[in-house]
Design an enzyme around this catalytic site. Structure first.
Site, mmCIF file in Angstrom:
data_model
loop_
_atom_site.group_PDB
_atom_site.id
_atom_site.type_symbol
_atom_site.label_atom_id
_atom_site.label_comp_id
_atom_site.label_asym_id
_atom_site.label_seq_id
_atom_site.Cartn_x
_atom_site.Cartn_y
_atom_site.Cartn_z
ATOM 1 C CG HIS B 64 -1.671 1.235 1.435
ATOM 2 N ND1 HIS B 64 -1.314 2.153 2.406
ATOM 3 C CD2 HIS B 64 -2.739 1.768 0.792
ATOM 4 C CE1 HIS B 64 -2.149 3.180 2.354
ATOM 5 N NE2 HIS B 64 -3.024 2.982 1.397
ATOM 6 C CD GLU B 67 -2.597 2.724 -3.614
ATOM 7 O OE1 GLU B 67 -2.878 3.940 -3.556
ATOM 8 O OE2 GLU B 67 -3.183 1.850 -2.915
ATOM 9 C CG HIS B 68 0.005 6.297 -0.506
ATOM 10 N ND1 HIS B 68 -0.441 7.392 0.207
ATOM 11 C CD2 HIS B 68 -0.958 5.355 -0.387
ATOM 12 C CE1 HIS B 68 -1.621 7.112 0.739
ATOM 13 N NE2 HIS B 68 -1.953 5.886 0.396
ATOM 14 C CD GLU B 144 -4.903 5.479 3.167
ATOM 15 O OE1 GLU B 144 -3.733 5.705 2.812
ATOM 16 O OE2 GLU B 144 -5.711 4.810 2.504
#
Lengths: 426, 438
Positions: B64, B67-68, B144
C-alpha cells in the site's frame, strides 16, 4: 479566452428530450439502448426542510417507509416483489427534497413501474413498519454518535444554521425519533407528494411514449398542488469561531466553512473554478499539495461549494493527528488568505479550466449518473441547454473574474471551524 | 511480437453483454479490452498480481505504501507531471491496494489513451524515490490509518476479527499495515518491493471504453510491450491457513461505542480454491441467508423475533486463497450481545436444517444474475470486475460464464454448502459493545 479551449461539437443537451405525458407529467429523458436497463430518478421539493423543529427526521422516516409495504403487499411481500423482478428501488430525503432512485431490467419495465406507483401512491405506513424503521434509524444515529466525522459535521451544522431548518439533523435525533407519529407522516406525504413540485429524469431503453404512459401511472393520481412551509434564506453564522468537540481519538477531524455564492450569482462559475484551485478533487489542488504532499499532515483534505436552495457555502475538511491539527488549520487558512488577496495565477486558472471542462464528461458515463445529474439540473432550475453552456461558461472565466470571485468567496478569510478529537493548541 | 487472441472463446453466444478481448504480450503482460461505446471516454487500468498478502515479514503495509509512492514521478516525468497531465485532460486517476492485487487507473477522453499508457509504462520501471518525498508520504499513510481505523472502534474490531480468523495466512494482517511497521518503512523497502513485483509478467492491462481492440493491442505493444521480460512472474506462495477447530470470540468495548453490533466471519473457499460449482453455491447460499430484506436472517431476527434492527450476510468470492463469508447484525434495544449471538446460532441452525423454498431460491438467483446485467451500465465496474478476477487467478471465461454457473446452482448445492461451511469452528465472532456492558 474560449478559443484556447476547443469545445466538443457533440451537444449533450440535444440528447435530452423534455417530455410531457398525456396526463401532463413532465420529465427529462435520454433514450439509450446500449444496455437493457432503465434508470429513473425523481424528487419532490421539500425534504427535511419541512420537518418541524421539534421533529427532525420526519422526511427521512417517510422516505424509509415507502418500500415497507404498499397496496396489496405487506413489508415482506413488497420486498419479495421487488426482488422477484430484481428491481433497484430506494428512497431518501435531503434538505431540500425527497428523492426516489429506481433501476430495472427493461424486460420487467411494466411490472417495475407498477411497484414504483405503489410505493409513491399507496405506501401503507403501518405502525409496525414505522417502529421498525425508526429503530433502524436510531441505531444508525447511535453508531455515529461519537464518530469524529459525524461529530464535526453535526457541530458545524448546528453552529452555522442555528434556529434554521438547515441546522437540524436530516436523519433525526435519537431522543425525538421515537415520538414521530403516523399522522405526521401522512400529513407530510399529503403536503409534499404533489404534481407541482415533482421532478423526473429517466435514462435508458425506453421511448417517450412508453415513458409518458408510465409517468401517468405512477404520478397521475397525485394532487395538483403541494403545501410546503416556506424556508427563509439564511447566511452561514459563527464565522471567526472555533468549536472543539472532544472525542478520544488520535486524530482531529476538522470542518471549515464560510459563505459561498448563489447558483445564479454571475460569479458562481468563477467561484467553482477558484474552489477547484483551492481544494477541488484532483491531486493538483493547493490544499492537496500544501497539506498532504509537502507536509504529510493528512490523507484527505478538500473544499467544495455547497448550495442548498436557501443557503450557499464554501465547505472543507481534513483529518490530521491531534498534535499537528493547529498546523494543518494554519496552512489551510494561509492558502485561503493568499487566494483572497492575490487570486490564482494565470497558470492555475488555465489548468483549472482545462480540468473542469474535460472532466464534465465523466459525470455522464452511467445511466444512473446521467439520471442523477439531470435530476439535479432541474432541481437547480436549469434547462437542458446548461449541459452545453456549462463548459462555455467555465472557458469564459478570465483572471479578473477569478480574482473577483476569490475576493468574494474568501474575503477576510474568517472561517467557522469545528473540530472533533483532542486537538493540541486549539 | 506475437499475441494470442481469445476473443472468440470468451463469450457464450447466448448471453448479452460486451465481447471481451484477451491477449498476452510477448513479455508476459496480459491485455484485456472491454468495449463500451456509450461515451467517448476510456478507463485504463494496470493491475499487479501482488497485494498486502505478499508483504514480506516485518514490512506490513509496503504494498500500500508503494502504491502511494508510485505518484512520486520518474526521471522522464518528475513528481506531479502525470497527475497534472491527467488533470489537464479533465481525467480522473487513482490507485487501490487489496490483499491480492494493486491497481492504478486513469479515466480520460479516448483520444488520450496512448498518452496515459506511455506514462504508466514509464512508471512500471523508472520510478525515482528520494527520502524527501518518501518521509512525508509515510506520514500521510499513518494519517490514513488513523482516519480509517484508529478513530473508529468498529474498524478496530474488524481488524481484530480478521487477525484472529487467520492464524497463519497473511489475510489476517491489515492491508494498510500495522502502525509500528509502517513507521519503519523506508525508501529501500519500497524500491526492493517495486523491483520484485512491478514486472510485465506480473501485470494485467485492462482497457474499457470506446476503443477498438486492435488499436489497444497495437498501443500495448508500443508501450508495455517494450518493457523487457524478467523471465517469470513472482511466485505467489503464502502460508496457508490450517483447518480451524476452535471458534473464537473477540470483544471490543469502548466508551465511543453507543450501539452494539455483532459480526461473525467464516473461512470458506473462494472462486479460485473451491471445488467446481461450490463458490457459486456459496454465493446463492449467502444471498438466501442474508442478502437484503427477503433473506432468512432478516426475516427471522428482524421481522419475526424482533431481536435485531438489522441482520445480513455476504460472501467475498474473488480471492486468491481461501476467503470469507460474513454474518452481521445489530441487536434491538435491550437485547444483549450474548443473547443476540445465541439467536444468530439458532437462526443459522434453522437455515441449515430447512430446505429453501423454490420461490425463495429462484428469487435469489434472479437477483444475482441481474447484478451482472446492471454491472454493464458502468465501464469502471466492468473493468474492476475483470481486473480483480484475473489478478486473483480466474480466467476471462470464468468471469463471462459466471451468470450461467449461478443459473446452474441447485437447491441441493445450496443445502450442501450451508451444511459444510457454516461450521462455527471455522469462525470468529466479534462483539462491539458499549463500555458499560463490558
Amino acid at each position: 479566452m474560449s478559443d484556447l479551449f476547443p469545445i466538443p461539437e457533440i451537444s449533450r443537451a440535444a440528447t435530452v428530450q423534455t417530455i410531457r405525458s398525456p396526463g401532463g407529467v413532465e420529465a427529462w429523458l435520454v433514450e439509450d439502448y446500449a444496455v437493457p436497463l432503465v434508470a429513473a430518478q425523481f424528487a419532490f421539493r421539500g425534504g427535511a426542510s419541512q420537518d418541524a423543529a421539534s421533529a427532525p427526521g420526519l422526511a427521512t422516516l417517510l422516505a424509509g417507509l415507502l418500500d415497507e409495504g404498499a397496496g396489496p403487499y405487506d413489508s415482506a411481500g413488497f420486498h419479495e416483489a421487488i426482488d422477484d423482478l430484481a428491481v433497484h428501488m430506494h428512497f431518501s430525503a435531503d434538505r431540500d427534497y425527497a428523492a426516489g432512485h429506481f433501476q430495472t431490467l427493461s424486460k420487467n419495465l411494466d411490472a417495475a413501474f407498477e411497484l414504483m406507483r405503489l410505493a409513491v401512491c399507496e405506501a401503507r405506513l403501518e405502525q409496525a413498519s414505522i417502529e421498525r424503521v425508526t429503530a433502524q434509524l436510531v441505531a444508525s444515529l447511535r453508531r455515529e454518535l461519537k464518530d469524529p466525522d459525524a461529530v464535526a459535521s453535526r457541530t458545524f451544522r448546528a453552529a452555522a444554521f442555528a434556529n434554521h431548518p438547515y441546522g437540524r439533523a436530516t436523519r433525526g435525533e435519537i431522543e425525538t425519533m421515537p415520538a414521530l407519529t403516523r399522522a405526521s407522516l401522512l400529513d407530510m406525504r399529503d403536503r409534499m407528494f404533489a404534481r407541482d413540485n415533482l421532478i423526473v429524469a429517466v435514462v435508458g431503453a425506453i421511448d417517450a411514449a412508453t415513458l409518458g404512459a408510465q409517468l401517468d401511472r405512477v404520478f397521475g393520481a397525485l394532487p395538483e398542488k403541494s403545501r410546503l412551509d416556506p424556508v427563509a434564506p439564511v447566511e452561514i453564522g459563527g464565522l471567526g469561531s472555533r468549536i472543539v468537540a472532544t472525542v478520544d481519538v488520535p486524530q482531529a477531524t476538522i470542518r471549515f466553512g464560510r459563505a459561498g455564492l448563489d447558483r445564479n450569482d454571475p460569479d458562481f462559475v468563477a467561484g467553482i473554478v477558484v474552489n477547484h484551485i483551492l481544494g477541488g478533487g484532483a491531486f493538483t489542488a493547493r490544499l492537496f499539495r500544501e497539506v498532504r504532499e509537502k507536509r504529510g499532515l493528512a490523507y484527505s483534505v478538500y473544499s467544495h461549494l455547497q448550495n442548498y436552495d436557501r443557503a450557499a457555502m464554501l465547505l472543507g475538511g481534513t483529518s490530521t493527528k491531534n498534535e499537528r491539527a493547529a498546523e494543518s488549520l494554519a496552512v489551510i487558512e494561509e492558502q485561503i488568505r493568499d487566494l483572497a488577496e492575490n487570486g490564482p495565477t494565470e497558470d492555475e486558472l488555465a489548468k483549472a479550466r482545462k480540468f473542469l471542462i474535460g472532466s464534465y464528461a465523466l459525470r455522464f458515463d452511467t445511466s444512473t449518473k446521467i439520471a442523477g445529474n439531470l435530476l439535479h439540473l432541474q432541481l437547480e432550475g436549469r434547462t437542458p441547454s446548461y449541459l452545453d453552456d456549462r463548459n462555455r461558461l467555465v472557458a469564459a472565466v478570465t483572471l479578473d473574474d477569478a480574482k473577483r470571485a476569490a475576493r468574494r468567496l474568501f474575503g477576510d478569510g474568517e472561517l467557522l471551524v469545528t473540530v472533533a478529537g483532542k486537538p493540541v493548541g486549539m | 511480437m506475437t499475441a494470442q487472441s481469445n476473443a472468440d472463446t470468451a463469450q457464450p453466444k447466448s448471453r448479452p453483454g460486451p465481447s471481451i478481448t484477451h491477449l498476452r504480450l510477448e513479455n508476459g503482460m496480459d491485455v484485456v479490452v472491454i468495449p463500451d461505446r456509450r461515451a467517448p471516454v476510456v478507463t485504463h487500468m494496470v493491475w499487479y498480481r501482488n497485494g498486502a498478502a505478499d508483504d514480506p515479514p516485518l514490512k506490513s503495509g509496503i504494498a500500500h505504501f508503494l502504491e502511494h509512492l508510485m505518484f512520486k514521478g520518474t526521471k522522464r516525468h518528475p513528481q506531479g507531471e502525470f497527475s497534472q497531465l491527467v488533470a489537464d485532460l479533465g481525467g480522473q486517476e487513482n490507485a487501490f491496494t487489496g490483499h491480492d492485487y494493486t491497481a492504478y487507473f486513469q479515466r480520460v477522453p479516448r483520444e488520450h489513451l496512448a498518452t496515459v499508457m506511455e506514462y504508466e509504462t514509464d512508471r512500471m520501471t523508472n520510478l525515482v524515490l528520494t527520502d524527501e518525498v518518501v518521509t512525508p508520504e509515510r506520514d500521510v499513510v499513518l494519517e490514513e490509518r488513523r482516519m480509517r481505523t484508529d478513530s473508529d472502534p468498529s474498524a478496530e474490531l474488524s481488524e481484530a476479527v480478521q487477525s484472529a480468523l487467520f492464524a497463519h495466512h497473511p489475510y489476517g494482517t491489515p492491508i494498510i499495515g500495522w502502525e509500528h511497521e509502517i513507521e519503519t518503512l523506508g525508501r529501500e523497502d519500497a524500491l526492493a518491493y517495486y523491483q520484485r513485483f512491478y514486472t510485465p509478467e506480473n501485470a494485467i492491462l485492462v482497457v474499457a471504453g470506446d476503443v477498438e481492440p486492435q488499436d489497444v493491442e497495437r498501443l500495448a505493444r508500443e508501450t508495455y510491450g517494450m518493457v523487457p521480460a524478467r523471465g517469470a512472474a513472482p511466485e505467489r506462495r503464502r502460508p496457508q491457513e490450517p483447518v480451524s477447530r476452535a471458534h473464537r470470540l473477540v470483544t471490543l468495548a469502548d466508551p465511543k461505542v453507543e450501539q452494539a453490533t455483532l459480526e461473525r466471519v467464516y473461512i470458506v473457499p473462494s472462486v479460485r480454491t473451491a471445488a467446481p460449482g461450490e463458490s457459486e453455491a456459496l454465493e446463492v447460499m449467502a444471498h438466501l441467508l442474508g442478502g437484503g430484506q427477503t433473506s432468512a436472517l432478516y426475516k427471522r431476527l428482524v421481522l419475526d423475533r424482533k431481536l435485531a434492527v438489522g441482520a445480513g450476510a455476504y460472501y467475498l468470492g474473488s480471492s486468491l486463497d481461501a476467503t470469507r463469508l460474513w454474518v452481521y447484525g445489530v441487536p434491538a434495544p435491550g437485547v444483549s450481545l450474548q443473547d443476540f449471538d445465541a439467536a444468530i446460532d439458532a437462526a443459522l441452525a434453522e437455515f441449515i436444517d430447512t430446505r429453501p423454498s423454490e420461490k425463495d431460491f429462484v428469487r435469489a438467483k434472479t437477483r444475482l444474475v441481474a447484478d451482472a446485467v446492471y454491472a454493464q451500465d458502468s465501464q469502471v465496474a466492468l473493468a474492476r470486475w475483470y481486473g480483480a478476477a484475473l489478478a486473483t487467478g480466474e480466467t476471462i471465461e470464468e468471469v463471462t460464464g459466471w451468470a450461467n454457473r449461478i443459473e446452474a446452482v441447485t437447491i441441493d448445492d445450496v443445502v450442501g454448502v450451508a451444511r459444510k461451511w457454516l461450521d462455527k469452528r471455522r469462525a470468529v465472532t466479534g462483539f462491539l459493545q458499549p463500555e458499560a456492558q463490558a
